[in-house]
Design an enzyme around this catalytic site. Structure first.
Site, mmCIF file in Angstrom:
data_model
loop_
_atom_site.group_PDB
_atom_site.id
_atom_site.type_symbol
_atom_site.label_atom_id
_atom_site.label_comp_id
_atom_site.label_asym_id
_atom_site.label_seq_id
_atom_site.Cartn_x
_atom_site.Cartn_y
_atom_site.Cartn_z
ATOM 1 N N ASN A 266 0.562 -1.054 -0.124
ATOM 2 C CA ASN A 266 -0.258 -0.218 0.512
ATOM 3 C C ASN A 266 0.458 0.855 -0.176
ATOM 4 O O ASN A 266 1.983 1.607 0.156
ATOM 5 C CB ASN A 266 -1.052 0.174 1.314
ATOM 6 C CG ASN A 266 -1.472 -1.372 0.972
ATOM 7 O OD1 ASN A 266 -2.572 -1.420 0.109
ATOM 8 N ND2 ASN A 266 -1.902 -1.761 2.037
ATOM 9 N N GLY B 9 -7.121 -6.936 -6.802
ATOM 10 C CA GLY B 9 -8.235 -7.311 -7.989
ATOM 11 C C GLY B 9 -7.615 -5.993 -9.394
ATOM 12 O O GLY B 9 -7.657 -7.204 -10.052
ATOM 13 N N ASN C 141 -8.036 -10.502 0.711
ATOM 14 C CA ASN C 141 -8.001 -8.878 1.774
ATOM 15 C C ASN C 141 -9.975 -8.536 2.635
ATOM 16 O O ASN C 141 -10.385 -9.296 2.097
ATOM 17 C CB ASN C 141 -7.048 -7.929 1.452
ATOM 18 C CG ASN C 141 -8.202 -7.605 -0.368
ATOM 19 O OD1 ASN C 141 -9.086 -7.966 -0.657
ATOM 20 N ND2 ASN C 141 -7.252 -6.516 -0.485
ATOM 21 N N HIS D 172 -12.567 -6.607 4.173
ATOM 22 C CA HIS D 172 -13.912 -5.531 3.823
ATOM 23 C C HIS D 172 -14.879 -6.107 3.997
ATOM 24 O O HIS D 172 -15.736 -6.675 5.001
ATOM 25 C CB HIS D 172 -13.579 -6.436 2.126
ATOM 26 C CG HIS D 172 -13.176 -6.096 0.773
ATOM 27 N ND1 HIS D 172 -13.334 -5.132 0.246
ATOM 28 C CD2 HIS D 172 -12.170 -6.889 0.460
ATOM 29 C CE1 HIS D 172 -12.314 -4.867 -0.323
ATOM 30 N NE2 HIS D 172 -11.902 -6.279 -0.183
ATOM 31 N N ASN E 106 -10.928 -2.727 3.622
ATOM 32 C CA ASN E 106 -11.259 -2.066 3.185
ATOM 33 C C ASN E 106 -13.227 -1.658 2.877
ATOM 34 O O ASN E 106 -13.320 -2.691 3.660
ATOM 35 C CB ASN E 106 -11.159 -2.590 1.696
ATOM 36 C CG ASN E 106 -9.060 -3.120 1.159
ATOM 37 O OD1 ASN E 106 -8.990 -2.249 0.941
ATOM 38 N ND2 ASN E 106 -8.606 -4.320 1.616
ATOM 39 N N GLU F 235 -10.011 3.011 0.892
ATOM 40 C CA GLU F 235 -9.178 1.328 1.173
ATOM 41 C C GLU F 235 -8.016 1.636 2.554
ATOM 42 O O GLU F 235 -7.276 2.418 2.916
ATOM 43 C CB GLU F 235 -8.233 1.456 -0.529
ATOM 44 C CG GLU F 235 -8.333 0.884 -1.155
ATOM 45 C CD GLU F 235 -7.872 0.566 -1.903
ATOM 46 O OE1 GLU F 235 -6.967 -0.574 -1.812
ATOM 47 O OE2 GLU F 235 -8.257 0.708 -3.332
ATOM 48 N N ARG F 236 -7.709 0.384 3.070
ATOM 49 C CA ARG F 236 -6.874 0.290 4.537
ATOM 50 C C ARG F 236 -5.575 1.241 3.872
ATOM 51 O O ARG F 236 -4.500 0.228 2.311
ATOM 52 C CB ARG F 236 -6.494 -0.521 5.699
ATOM 53 C CG ARG F 236 -5.967 -1.901 3.914
ATOM 54 C CD ARG F 236 -6.009 -3.550 5.138
ATOM 55 N NE ARG F 236 -6.023 -4.415 4.391
ATOM 56 C CZ ARG F 236 -5.025 -5.781 4.687
ATOM 57 N NH1 ARG F 236 -5.522 -6.129 5.773
ATOM 58 N NH2 ARG F 236 -4.673 -6.801 3.518
ATOM 59 N N CYS G 149 -11.502 0.209 -6.505
ATOM 60 C CA CYS G 149 -11.022 -0.974 -5.953
ATOM 61 C C CYS G 149 -11.483 -1.738 -5.617
ATOM 62 O O CYS G 149 -12.503 -2.443 -5.834
ATOM 63 C CB CYS G 149 -11.433 -1.116 -4.624
ATOM 64 S SG CYS G 149 -10.314 -1.724 -3.443
ATOM 65 N N GLY G 150 -10.453 -3.026 -6.880
ATOM 66 C CA GLY G 150 -10.884 -4.186 -7.715
ATOM 67 C C GLY G 150 -11.801 -5.489 -6.708
ATOM 68 O O GLY G 150 -12.524 -5.902 -6.896
#
Length: 278
Positions: free
Chosen positions: A64, A74, A158, A160, A191, A209-210, A218-219
């Protein structure tokens, strides 16, 4: 250090070829590289490396903008596949497994700038997200400051948190996004996705997003939003997800099946990061 600047519907990346040796950059160097004023600027840094898993053709690393590692991305995996295709390492229309930090994914390059990805089956088991909660339910109550809200929790490699809202421009989202990302019930952060249902086959989404904050796309967030709503029976098995940067197509038949994401991957420019700051 040579790099490619890429994006998937506005979610932007710096991609580095590390096939000869694994990438090793300290978090402060990644933050410097990702800075939009004094560096290259990106939401995430991606590396393309030799595979750890012998069943996969390549491995890709994800960091990140704040220097922290990520398990999956994604939009990033589509860019990795498009980059490998341009490099002559992936053939068009040939299914290939590549390895992410959270495990293998299947990719297929449909054309030089469009890729479909097998993102695996969504994970709703709280301990595997991870999400600290006494009872697993489809809508978890949480407190964000003075507000009581409900979310769906899921992992797409990840963590969510997905919240259905009526208005994506509501001022409360500016508070809820950071609060959800750092909520103590998500020990690794999350996220935060805010989704508006336009129809059974059409969603609109914003994601905080984190490690990166609000992003153009964000995929995994699009996959997570669709999966949460599909599990509740609110959408069909094929859904268009509109994000600020563009659209993705998400397909999931339900439990026992893997989820597929299709969307674009674009090259912005090539460059060189000076060694004295790398």
């Amino acid at each position: 250090m040579r790099f490619s600047k890429m994006h998937g519907i506005g979610n932007d990346f710096v991609l580095i070829d590390a096939r000869q040796a694994p990438l090793a950059l300290a978090p402060d160097r990644i933050r410097a590289l990702a800075d939009r004023h004094t560096g290259i600027g990106c939401d995430q840094l991606l590396s393309v490396e030799a595979p750890r898993d012998p069943s996969c053709a390549f491995y890709y690393g994800i960091w990140n903008a704040d220097g922290s590692p990520s398990g999956q991305c994604g939009n990033g995996v589509r860019c990795v596949a498009a980059w490998l295709h341009r490099a002559g390492a992936l053939a068009r229309d040939a299914p290939v497994r590549i390895e992410s930090p959270s495990g293998p994914v299947g990719v297929r390059v449909l054309d030089p700038q469009r890729v479909t990805v097998d993102m695996g089956e969504p994970v709703f088991e709280p301990a595997r997200i991870p999400f600290v909660v006494a009872t697993a339910v489809e809508a978890h109550p949480l407190v964000l400051g003075d507000d009581a809200v409900q979310i769906g929790a899921v992992s797409m490699g990840n963590p969510h948190a997905v919240m259905v809202v009526e208005d994506l421009s509501a001022p409360a989202l500016e508070r809820w996004g950071p609060a959800l990302t750092a909520h103590p019930h998500f020990p690794e952060g999350a996220n935060a996705g805010f989704v508006q249902i336009l129809g059974r086959g059409h969603l609109r989404l914003r994601v905080h997003e984190r490690g990166s904050g609000w992003t153009q796309a964000c995929g995994t967030g699009a996959c997570a939003a669709m999966a949460v709503l599909r599990r509740r029976g609110q959408v069909d098995e094929s859904v268009q997800v509109d994000l600020p940067g563009g659209c993705l197509q998400i397909e999931w038949a339900g439990p026992g099946h893997t989820l597929w994401m299709t969307g674009p991957a674009a090259f912005a420019f090539e460059g060189e990061w000076p060694s004295e700051v790398a």
